[in-house]
Design a protein around this motif. Structure first.
Motif, PDB file in Angstrom:
ATOM      1  N   SER A 188       0.856  -1.184   0.000  1.00 44.22           N
ATOM      2  CA  SER A 188       0.000   0.000   0.000  1.00 44.22           C
ATOM      3  C   SER A 188       0.892   1.233   0.000  1.00 44.22           C
ATOM      4  CB  SER A 188      -0.891   0.031   1.240  1.00 44.22           C
ATOM      5  OG  SER A 188      -1.786  -1.066   1.276  1.00 44.22           O
ATOM      6  N   VAL A 223       1.039   5.297   0.659  1.00 46.65           N
ATOM      7  CA  VAL A 223       0.367   6.409   1.330  1.00 46.65           C
ATOM      8  C   VAL A 223       1.016   7.713   0.890  1.00 46.65           C
ATOM      9  CG1 VAL A 223      -0.175   7.489   3.548  1.00 46.65           C
ATOM     10  CG2 VAL A 223      -0.257   4.988   3.316  1.00 46.65           C
ATOM     11  N   SER A 251      -5.020   0.955   5.506  1.00 49.18           N
ATOM     12  CA  SER A 251      -4.356   0.262   4.402  1.00 49.18           C
ATOM     13  C   SER A 251      -4.543  -1.246   4.521  1.00 49.18           C
ATOM     14  CB  SER A 251      -2.870   0.614   4.379  1.00 49.18           C
ATOM     15  OG  SER A 251      -2.240   0.164   5.571  1.00 49.18           O
ATOM     16  N   ILE A 263       3.722  -1.044   3.880  1.00 46.61           N
ATOM     17  CA  ILE A 263       3.185   0.302   3.644  1.00 46.61           C
ATOM     18  C   ILE A 263       4.341   1.204   3.239  1.00 46.61           C
ATOM     19  CG2 ILE A 263       1.952   2.267   4.604  1.00 46.61           C
ATOM     20  CD1 ILE A 263       1.567  -0.891   6.487  1.00 46.61           C
TER      21      ILE A 263
END
Length: 337
Positions: A11, A13, A88, A93
């Protein structure tokens, strides 16, 4: 190198806060979409800006790979990141600055680092893109961290480090389970004083919670970070290094000066004196900017030290602190743990 999405996928961000960076935000998202290892999702976390939230919501309304959401915590970069982490879905991440674009293999190099189960974080190399088209002659490479970029003195290659740099970094999800999220009250907050060090504090906290944790920088994971004209000026340089001193004082109070300043001691005693010597040499050889770079390094050291001294005094006097969020609890509406 494996081409499949590892550990439940990655994921990404991207924390955003101003419509002034609209084109930059779109470019950042496009660079994620172009990755050789596709991201599981891209999360755009909007920091208390309803107009931007609405505009991005409309822009990506039909998107299956981009989600737009509001920062669920207090104003600031740390809370925005925590919001993204909490909602998420990936096992890894990654964080990308809203005014940066990633090279095509950025996520692929990040993901490769996690083949080792002890690796909890992997950072990359951030190259400056100067608004004027070239580095200001007076601006020393040793202080590229002032503009959010990889600076001279960091080790090259794929190496173990104390902390990664937040605008170009990734973490295993279990790192946040072990250490909590980014501390609020220490990093950047919109247009206020440009504080930092939130990723340093988190990484030190992580290695205390998980003494076997390995943190890496792989300088093949490259992003290009835009430096606006205002940040090419000495006035911003001075403000930013002063704020760094204030931030370092908070970190040292939280984790102790031994860990909080461990890397900085080597930087101040080896890297910076060598930079001054190069500047003086260039001045003697009549090369452009030599005296300016040497002077900027000396001014940067003294100003940072002044910020640190004042920050330490205030912290002792007031007991100033910051809060650490348990990811998956209050912040972000209860994402996966």
């Amino acid at each position: 190198m494996s081409a499949h999405a590892p550990h439940g996928g990655v994921s990404v961000v991207i924390c955003v806060y101003t419509e002034d960076r609209w084109e930059d935000i779109l470019a950042a998202v496009s660079s994620v979409r172009a990755q050789s290892l596709p991201a599981l999702e891209t999360l755009l976390v909007v920091d208390h800006n309803p107009a931007l939230l609405e505009r991005l919501g409309k822009e990506f309304k039909e998107s299956e790979d981009v989600r737009v959401l509001a920062n669920a915590g207090p104003r600031g970069l740390s809370a925005g990141r925590n919001t993204g982490i909490a909602v998420s879905r990936g096992g890894i991440i990654a964080f990308l600055d809203d005014d940066a674009v990633a090279e095509r293999d950025w996520l692929r190099h990040f993901a490769a680092g996690y083949d080792d189960p002890l690796v909890m974080a992997v950072g990359g190399r951030t190259e400056p893109v100067w608004a004027s088209g070239r580095r200001p002659a007076w601006f020393p490479e040793e202080f590229d961290w002032v503009v959010g970029c990889t600076y001279k003195g960091l080790p090259r290659g794929k190496v173990r480090v104390r902390n990664v740099l937040g605008g170009n970094a990734s973490f295993r999800r279990s790192a946040f389970d072990a250490a909590g999220g980014f501390a609020t009250g220490i990093g950047r907050d919109g247009d206020k004083r440009p504080l930092g060090c939130e990723e340093t504090e988190l990484c030190i906290r992580l290695t205390r919670a998980r003494p076997d944790a390995v943190l890496l920088i792989d300088d093949r994971a490259v992003i290009h970070h835009r430096v606006p004209a205002g940040r090419e000026r000495f006035a911003y340089f001075r403000t930013r290094v002063y704020a760094e001193g204030l931030s370092k004082a908070l970190v040292a109070q939280s984790v102790g000066a031994d860990k909080g300043l461990e890397s900085e001691r080597r930087y101040a005693t080896r890297v910076l004196p060598a930079g001054v010597a190069r500047g003086v040499r260039d001045f003697v050889l009549a090369r452009p900017g030599g005296a300016g770079r040497a002077g900027a390094i000396v001014a940067g050291v003294l100003t940072t030290a002044g910020g640190y001294a004042l920050g330490s005094f205030r912290a002792r006097r007031t007991g100033a602190t910051f809060s650490v969020v348990e990811i998956g609890a209050a912040e972000g509406g209860g994402g996966p743990s």
